[in-house]
Design an enzyme around this catalytic site. Structure first.
Site, PDB file in Angstrom:
ATOM      1  N   ASP A  80      -3.684   0.229   0.453  1.00  7.61           N
ATOM      2  CA  ASP A  80      -2.330   0.562   0.898  1.00  7.61           C
ATOM      3  C   ASP A  80      -2.368   1.251   2.256  1.00  7.61           C
ATOM      4  O   ASP A  80      -2.657   2.441   2.361  1.00  7.61           O
ATOM      5  CB  ASP A  80      -1.657   1.456  -0.142  1.00  7.61           C
ATOM      6  CG  ASP A  80      -0.201   1.737   0.190  1.00  7.61           C
ATOM      7  OD1 ASP A  80       0.264   1.305   1.270  1.00  7.61           O
ATOM      8  OD2 ASP A  80       0.478   2.378  -0.634  1.00  7.61           O
ATOM      9  N   ASP A 111      -5.089   0.116  -7.818  1.00  6.55           N
ATOM     10  CA  ASP A 111      -3.784   0.050  -7.157  1.00  6.55           C
ATOM     11  C   ASP A 111      -3.655   1.189  -6.145  1.00  6.55           C
ATOM     12  O   ASP A 111      -4.189   2.289  -6.363  1.00  6.55           O
ATOM     13  CB  ASP A 111      -2.685   0.170  -8.223  1.00  6.55           C
ATOM     14  CG  ASP A 111      -1.343  -0.310  -7.710  1.00  6.55           C
ATOM     15  OD1 ASP A 111      -1.317  -1.294  -6.946  1.00  6.55           O
ATOM     16  OD2 ASP A 111      -0.326   0.288  -8.092  1.00  6.55           O
ATOM     17  N   HIS A 112      -2.982   0.926  -5.077  1.00  2.86           N
ATOM     18  CA  HIS A 112      -2.735   1.942  -4.045  1.00  2.86           C
ATOM     19  C   HIS A 112      -4.000   2.694  -3.659  1.00  2.86           C
ATOM     20  O   HIS A 112      -4.029   3.933  -3.659  1.00  2.86           O
ATOM     21  CB  HIS A 112      -1.653   2.920  -4.493  1.00  2.86           C
ATOM     22  CG  HIS A 112      -0.283   2.332  -4.487  1.00  2.86           C
ATOM     23  ND1 HIS A 112       0.424   2.060  -3.339  1.00  2.86           N
ATOM     24  CD2 HIS A 112       0.513   1.939  -5.519  1.00  2.86           C
ATOM     25  CE1 HIS A 112       1.595   1.530  -3.652  1.00  2.86           C
ATOM     26  NE2 HIS A 112       1.668   1.432  -4.970  1.00  2.86           N
ATOM     27  N   HIS A 168       8.706   3.880  -6.625  1.00  2.00           N
ATOM     28  CA  HIS A 168       7.840   4.315  -7.724  1.00  2.00           C
ATOM     29  C   HIS A 168       8.529   5.380  -8.570  1.00  2.00           C
ATOM     30  O   HIS A 168       9.320   6.159  -8.063  1.00  2.00           O
ATOM     31  CB  HIS A 168       6.533   4.891  -7.178  1.00  2.00           C
ATOM     32  CG  HIS A 168       5.728   3.913  -6.403  1.00  2.00           C
ATOM     33  ND1 HIS A 168       5.543   4.016  -5.040  1.00  2.00           N
ATOM     34  CD2 HIS A 168       5.078   2.781  -6.772  1.00  2.00           C
ATOM     35  CE1 HIS A 168       4.790   3.008  -4.614  1.00  2.00           C
ATOM     36  NE2 HIS A 168       4.502   2.244  -5.648  1.00  2.00           N
ATOM     37  N   GLY A 169       8.165   5.408  -9.850  1.00  2.00           N
ATOM     38  CA  GLY A 169       8.689   6.450 -10.731  1.00  2.00           C
ATOM     39  C   GLY A 169      10.019   6.070 -11.349  1.00  2.00           C
ATOM     40  O   GLY A 169      10.488   4.937 -11.238  1.00  2.00           O
ATOM     41  N   THR A 210       5.312   4.257 -15.588  1.00  2.00           N
ATOM     42  CA  THR A 210       6.176   5.293 -16.157  1.00  2.00           C
ATOM     43  C   THR A 210       6.627   4.956 -17.572  1.00  2.00           C
ATOM     44  O   THR A 210       6.582   5.804 -18.467  1.00  2.00           O
ATOM     45  CB  THR A 210       7.398   5.526 -15.257  1.00  2.00           C
ATOM     46  OG1 THR A 210       6.965   5.913 -13.952  1.00  2.00           O
ATOM     47  CG2 THR A 210       8.294   6.617 -15.829  1.00  2.00           C
TER      48      THR A 210
END
Length: 307
Positions: free
Chosen positions: A103, A81-82, A183-184, A236
């Protein structure tokens, strides 16, 4: 069974459910995720992100993620991912990852298209799938992805018309979109643009991806999936669940790591199962007898071709 994204996401798109991506930067996370997938009969996407390499180097993760996926009784995608650098994506493909995300969302539109198109051709030559991102999913403060919190996220929302052009020009197999997600952990309740999700889903022909899933409400998830999301990224929630479980066991200093590992694995499993149930993927990874017969035929043909 080790598969790529197309093997699980098109069924999800058609069936109006979502498949979860759960990052696994160590063996405990991987064990909990696989246990949850097998317990619920859910397809699953498991992997890591480039910003997580300091906690679990890519090559070291491949030593156990890929064998675990191959042995699993449900479809498992191993995904980078990313991926921020071309070299990272190439390394993942060479190691045997069946899916990558390149990304380039912070680049100009033309540069994003050029770079992702090139990587899509490479990924497909490996038999792997690729995800791109259009618009930009921001980072809540303290997230694993960074702290580039966007003061006005709507300025970076995905444009439906550009999404169609982007998918056609790049050849991506899935598209991550920016619709108010980040994100997060969220400090304030996010406001997802569900109408935008629906519009994009009706405009492009590939599955849509929602990043920044941890912290959204159950209703947010249900509505986003109803409108067209087929893949949801989670880290997370399972990361925090593991730590809470370990703290609950760490009552004094006479504990060793083997006293903590079972608690972490079980907490990750339980949290992952909750998400799979919420996403509607439970039971969607179990093979019918017809599927099993097809798999056996493929294996037999492969063995005979090598003999």
């Amino acid at each position: 069974m080790l598969v790529n994204m197309n093997d699980v996401l098109y069924n999800a798109k058609k069936g109006k459910y979502a498949v979860g991506l759960f990052n696994a930067v160590n063996l405990e996370l991987a064990r909990g995720i696989i246990a949850a997938a097998e317990k619920t009969g859910s397809p699953v996407i498991m992997g890591t992100a480039e910003v997580l390499f300091p906690y679990g180097p890519l090559e070291e993760l491949s030593y156990f993620l890929l064998p675990m996926a191959k042995k699993a009784s449900v479809p498992v995608v191993i995904h980078l991912d990313h991926g921020l650098k071309k070299e990272s994506c190439l390394k993942a493909l060479e190691l045997g990852f069946t899916s990558i995300m390149y990304d380039c969302s912070t680049d100009s539109y033309d540069e994003n298209v050029r770079k992702v198109k090139e990587m899509a051709e490479i990924a497909h030559s490996f038999g792997a799938t690729i995800e791109g991102e259009l618009g930009h999913v921001g980072d809540n403060e303290g997230s694993a992805e960074g702290s580039s919190h966007l003061s006005d996220p709507s300025a970076f929302f995905t444009d439906p018309k550009m999404a169609k052009d982007y998918v056609e020009k790049t050849g991506v197999d899935a598209l991550a979109i920016a619709v108010g997600n980040a994100h997060g952990a969220y400090k304030l309740p996010p406001k997802l643009d569900f109408e935008r999700i629906r519009t994009i889903a009706n405009t492009v022909n590939v599955p849509l991806v929602l990043h920044g899933g941890s912290g959204l409400t159950d209703d947010d998830f249900r509505q986003a999936i109803k409108e067209g999301i087929s893949k949801v990224n989670i880290f997370t929630d399972i990361n925090v669940a593991a730590v809470k479980a370990e703290f609950s066991r760490f009552t004094n200093m006479d504990k060793g790591i083997i006293d903590l590992i079972p608690a972490a694995v079980e907490a990750i499993k339980q949290e992952t199962m909750k998400k799979m149930d919420l996403f509607g993927s439970v039971g969607k990874g179990r093979y019918s007898q017809n599927d099993i017969d097809k798999i056996v035929d493929v294996v037999i043909k492969e063995v005979l071709s090598k003999s």
